[in-house]
Design an enzyme around this catalytic site. Sequence first.
Site, PDB file in Angstrom:
ATOM      1  N   HIS A 397       5.252  41.976  -3.535  1.00  0.00           N
ATOM      2  CA  HIS A 397       6.146  42.994  -2.997  1.00  0.00           C
ATOM      3  C   HIS A 397       5.917  43.258  -1.512  1.00  0.00           C
ATOM      4  O   HIS A 397       6.747  43.879  -0.838  1.00  0.00           O
ATOM      5  CB  HIS A 397       5.975  44.298  -3.792  1.00  0.00           C
ATOM      6  CG  HIS A 397       7.238  45.098  -3.902  1.00  0.00           C
ATOM      7  ND1 HIS A 397       8.189  45.151  -2.904  1.00  0.00           N
ATOM      8  CD2 HIS A 397       7.715  45.882  -4.905  1.00  0.00           C
ATOM      9  CE1 HIS A 397       9.182  45.937  -3.278  1.00  0.00           C
ATOM     10  NE2 HIS A 397       8.932  46.380  -4.497  1.00  0.00           N
ATOM     11  N   ARG A 398       4.799  42.789  -0.964  1.00  0.00           N
ATOM     12  CA  ARG A 398       4.573  42.934   0.466  1.00  0.00           C
ATOM     13  C   ARG A 398       5.493  42.019   1.265  1.00  0.00           C
ATOM     14  O   ARG A 398       5.715  42.239   2.464  1.00  0.00           O
ATOM     15  CB  ARG A 398       3.110  42.609   0.798  1.00  0.00           C
ATOM     16  CG  ARG A 398       2.086  43.515   0.126  1.00  0.00           C
ATOM     17  CD  ARG A 398       0.675  42.995   0.327  1.00  0.00           C
ATOM     18  NE  ARG A 398       0.503  41.645  -0.198  1.00  0.00           N
ATOM     19  CZ  ARG A 398      -0.621  40.950  -0.116  1.00  0.00           C
ATOM     20  NH1 ARG A 398      -1.693  41.498   0.485  1.00  0.00           N
ATOM     21  NH2 ARG A 398      -0.709  39.739  -0.626  1.00  0.00           N
TER      22      ARG A 398
END
Length: 424
Positions: A397-398
């Site tokens: 998700h980064r």
Amino acid sequence: MTDILMPALSPTMEEGVLTKWHVKVGDVVKAGDVIAEIETDKATMEVEAVDEGEVTNILVAEGTEGVKVNTPIARLKDEGGAAAPAPKAAAAPAEAPKAEQSKAEAAPAPAAAPKAAPARADGERVFASPLARRIAAQNGVDLKAVKGTGPHGRIVKRDVEGAKGGAQAPAASTAPAPAGEVRKVQSLAQMGIPDGSYDLIPLDGMRKAIARRLTDSFRDVPHFPLTIDCEIDGLLASRARVNAMLEKSGVKVSVNDFVIKASAMALKAVPEANASYSPEGIAMHHHADVAMAVAIDGGLITPIIRAAETKSLSQIATESKDLAKRARDRKLKPEEFQGGTFSVSNLGMFGIQSFASIINEPQGAIMSVGAGEQRPVVKNGQLAIATVMTVTLTCDHRVVDGAVGARFLQAFKAMIEDPVTMLA
């Protein structure tokens, strides 16, 4: 004199197994000669000499495990150089990695276990590897009473293990949490599984590396899954036609080859998904280097199809078959399985319908591919039968937000359901 050091054969390699020597004391080698074989966590690789000279000392015996990177393993005398030092002096390089030795000796020893003595009664120093010292401390073995079988009488792991049978093992309640086999035994005992009720298989380098890397990834990478169903009847028909055309060449394209090609094309269509996180910023990769998970004895390895978006299905099929074979034979070069920008893990051949994989850092995503099977579907309000394959994208998700992952899966689905679009 020139020391031959344990090489770092991969960026993540910390130690290895010296499986075989191709030279002996007295042999003269030149740069480029194969002198030894080293087993890393992923492969067995040949080590070449980088200098010329006569082998005067073999400092690490064949079969020695846990040899730290940059530890001296042999010594060369340059032409016209000095003679080899006496065994007592030669043992000093074996203790060269002081940081590792300090770390091992700094670990708290069990209260009931006598600490390994640094010197013999006659004042002569005990030469032992850091690993041997640690095992001795954990098992109450007095190194002064152990006969070393390593180079120049050095005490190594096998010597301590052979001597610890009569020593009283430290109690699980007082022991620190040592690594590897001892920790596993203690954790099982603490959970009520009695000793003698199981067989313990020691961890090899590959399994240790897998455990470490995937634990780090699952713990440190904020990840989430996205799942989609793809109808692959069109793909199966296209595959049959492609293989008919390639029959004379001997090349056979698999469903997974189509998946690799479609993944690469989708990554180019949605470049935000072809990215890696780093503290310095987001790395946007120029090519789709697709790693494919291959199960081998004792673990898993991910050889890479480089720039897969530029290659035809027949090229991908040929390359993937070759890589998979050499992976199972542990003959891959480090550059063939390290890196990559995206991974594909396919368990469809085992009948697995759907699953979610753990991200292979530093990649931003991995796609898990399930079995293609006939399922009921609704088309134009009517019930029908189609061959459906479920895929799950696990995203970092980064790097890959939900919308980016969804757009990637849309692009992938369009290509996998209509393969002509990926060939245009």
